[in-house]
Design a protein around this motif. Structure first.
Motif, PDB file in Angstrom:
ATOM      1  N   ASN A 108      30.554 124.303   4.876  1.00 22.08           N
ATOM      2  CA  ASN A 108      30.681 122.943   4.121  1.00 22.08           C
ATOM      3  C   ASN A 108      32.106 122.786   4.979  1.00 22.08           C
ATOM      4  O   ASN A 108      32.533 123.637   5.757  1.00 22.08           O
ATOM      5  N   ALA A 109      31.957 121.408   5.148  1.00 21.17           N
ATOM      6  CA  ALA A 109      33.484 121.139   6.102  1.00 21.17           C
ATOM      7  C   ALA A 109      34.553 119.746   4.706  1.00 21.17           C
ATOM      8  O   ALA A 109      34.432 119.897   3.910  1.00 21.17           O
ATOM      9  N   VAL A 110      35.431 120.122   5.700  1.00 23.05           N
ATOM     10  CA  VAL A 110      36.809 119.532   4.291  1.00 23.05           C
ATOM     11  C   VAL A 110      36.815 117.838   5.537  1.00 23.05           C
ATOM     12  O   VAL A 110      37.330 118.565   6.929  1.00 23.05           O
ATOM     13  N   GLY A 111      37.187 116.762   4.832  1.00 25.60           N
ATOM     14  CA  GLY A 111      37.793 115.627   6.194  1.00 25.60           C
ATOM     15  C   GLY A 111      38.462 115.215   5.692  1.00 25.60           C
ATOM     16  O   GLY A 111      38.716 114.603   4.547  1.00 25.60           O
ATOM     17  N   PRO A 112      40.056 115.791   6.644  1.00 24.03           N
ATOM     18  CA  PRO A 112      40.949 115.415   5.989  1.00 24.03           C
ATOM     19  C   PRO A 112      41.446 114.136   6.605  1.00 24.03           C
ATOM     20  O   PRO A 112      41.155 113.256   7.506  1.00 24.03           O
ATOM     21  N   GLY A 113      41.912 113.188   5.650  1.00 21.91           N
ATOM     22  CA  GLY A 113      43.131 111.882   5.808  1.00 21.91           C
ATOM     23  C   GLY A 113      43.942 112.574   6.434  1.00 21.91           C
ATOM     24  O   GLY A 113      44.046 113.072   7.298  1.00 21.91           O
ATOM     25  N   PRO A 114      44.715 111.550   6.707  1.00 25.02           N
ATOM     26  CA  PRO A 114      46.313 111.695   7.640  1.00 25.02           C
ATOM     27  C   PRO A 114      47.446 112.646   6.514  1.00 25.02           C
ATOM     28  O   PRO A 114      47.469 112.745   5.308  1.00 25.02           O
ATOM     29  N   VAL A 115      47.751 113.472   7.174  1.00 24.31           N
ATOM     30  CA  VAL A 115      48.407 114.925   6.367  1.00 24.31           C
ATOM     31  C   VAL A 115      49.740 114.920   7.356  1.00 24.31           C
ATOM     32  O   VAL A 115      49.679 114.974   8.118  1.00 24.31           O
ATOM     33  N   GLU A 116      51.075 115.359   6.298  1.00 23.41           N
ATOM     34  CA  GLU A 116      52.058 116.030   7.262  1.00 23.41           C
ATOM     35  C   GLU A 116      52.083 117.044   8.621  1.00 23.41           C
ATOM     36  O   GLU A 116      52.194 117.785   7.211  1.00 23.41           O
ATOM     37  N   THR A 117      51.408 117.187   9.532  1.00 21.47           N
ATOM     38  CA  THR A 117      51.476 118.360   9.689  1.00 21.47           C
ATOM     39  C   THR A 117      52.142 117.984  11.511  1.00 21.47           C
ATOM     40  O   THR A 117      52.049 116.528  12.421  1.00 21.47           O
ATOM     41  N   PRO A 118      52.389 119.182  11.790  1.00 25.15           N
ATOM     42  CA  PRO A 118      53.290 119.401  13.568  1.00 25.15           C
ATOM     43  C   PRO A 118      51.831 118.384  14.430  1.00 25.15           C
ATOM     44  O   PRO A 118      52.693 117.534  15.627  1.00 25.15           O
ATOM     45  N   LEU A 119      50.591 118.323  13.729  1.00 23.04           N
ATOM     46  CA  LEU A 119      49.630 117.217  14.910  1.00 23.04           C
ATOM     47  C   LEU A 119      49.489 115.666  14.780  1.00 23.04           C
ATOM     48  O   LEU A 119      49.837 115.340  15.706  1.00 23.04           O
ATOM     49  N   LEU A 120      50.264 114.983  13.603  1.00 20.12           N
ATOM     50  CA  LEU A 120      50.700 114.011  13.163  1.00 20.12           C
ATOM     51  C   LEU A 120      51.466 113.840  13.570  1.00 20.12           C
ATOM     52  O   LEU A 120      51.708 112.303  14.487  1.00 20.12           O
ATOM     53  N   ALA A 121      52.489 114.520  13.474  1.00 22.88           N
ATOM     54  CA  ALA A 121      54.007 114.107  13.867  1.00 22.88           C
ATOM     55  C   ALA A 121      54.075 114.132  15.691  1.00 22.88           C
ATOM     56  O   ALA A 121      54.381 113.297  15.565  1.00 22.88           O
TER      57      ALA A 121
END
Length: 249
Positions: free
Chosen positions: A182-195
């Motif tokens: 299976n897979a997950v499809g995250p939306g915007p998440v507070e991570t260093p990558l998004l920051a």
């Protein structure tokens, strides 16, 4: 919480963000964890944290763009703990946000090496071992970008659609052999990558989310643990959006 007691699990990109949160959540659910990460100091810190809280974990420096690194990581799980039951293939990069004709060819190749080839290498070596064990469960990190299209992100969207597609096809390959994929499809998440991608203001994406906020890594981790557990025993080939409703728009 879903039960992973007695299982041995592998997490790539386990040093920060969603990977870190999921490695910790898997350990809390009872799994022994093998962490792969390019940044050794961050990966080692997560393994040490799990051990300090009574769990079992080890770290091995891993670049998923290198098949020999991935093979060695799977071999480490088997040599250290005797088997491999679970895998969370999470390592990824985001690339450039520019129109397709402005995308740099060398940077595009590096993006595909991690996001597409890296997931392929992980599944290849994990599945080879899981077949020897008689089964297992795999979750890949796709994205809302693997379910929808977004301007300026053509190559990242392509790479995450590839993860979604590989997940579906692999689930069918091994449906009768005891391996769920299976897979997950995250939306915007507070991570260093998004920051990094938002110039230090990840919450600027909140207006894009129907729930009015960005997610936390632990919210993705809970979904991954469930998908890996026997509680999801009849779920395979699915990419689960964990996105505050973004994909419903």
């Amino acid at each position: 919480m879903a039960n992973l007691q007695g299982k041995v699990g592998l997490v790539t990109g386990g040093g920060t963000g969603i990977g870190r949160a999921t490695a910790i959540a898997m350990a809390k659910a009872g799994a022994t964890i093998v962490i792969g990460n390019r940044d050794a100091s961050k990966g080692e810190a997560v393994a040490e944290l799990i051990v300090q809280h009574g769990g079992r974990a080890c770290f091995q420096r891993t670049d998923v763009a290198r098949p020999e690194d991935v093979k060695s990581l799977v071999e480490r799980a088997v040599s250290e703990y005797g088997r491999l039951d679970l895998a969370f293939n999470n390592a990824g990069v985001d690339g450039e946000q520019v129109p397709l004709h402005e995308q740099d060819i060398a940077k595009a190749a590096a993006l595909f090496d991690v996001n597409i080839k890296g997931v392929f290498y992980c599944m290849k070596f994990e599945i080879e071992q899981m077949l020897r064990n008689g089964g297992g469960a795999i979750v890949n990190t796709s994205s809302i970008f693997g379910l929808n299209g977004y301007p300026g992100w053509s190559l990242y969207v392509a790479s995450k659609h590839a993860v979604t597609g590989m997940t579906k096809a692999a689930a069918l390959d091994y449906a009768k052999l005891g391996i769920r994929v299976n897979a997950v499809g995250p939306g915007p998440v507070e991570t260093p990558l998004l920051a990094k991608g938002t110039g230090g203001n990840p919450h600027s994406y909140a207006a894009f989310v129907p729930m009015g906020r960005i997610g936390q890594p632990e919210e993705i981790a809970d979904a991954v643990v469930w998908l890996l557990s026997d509680a999801a025993s009849y779920v395979s080939g699915h990419t689960l959006p964990v996105d505050g409703g973004v994909c419903s728009q």
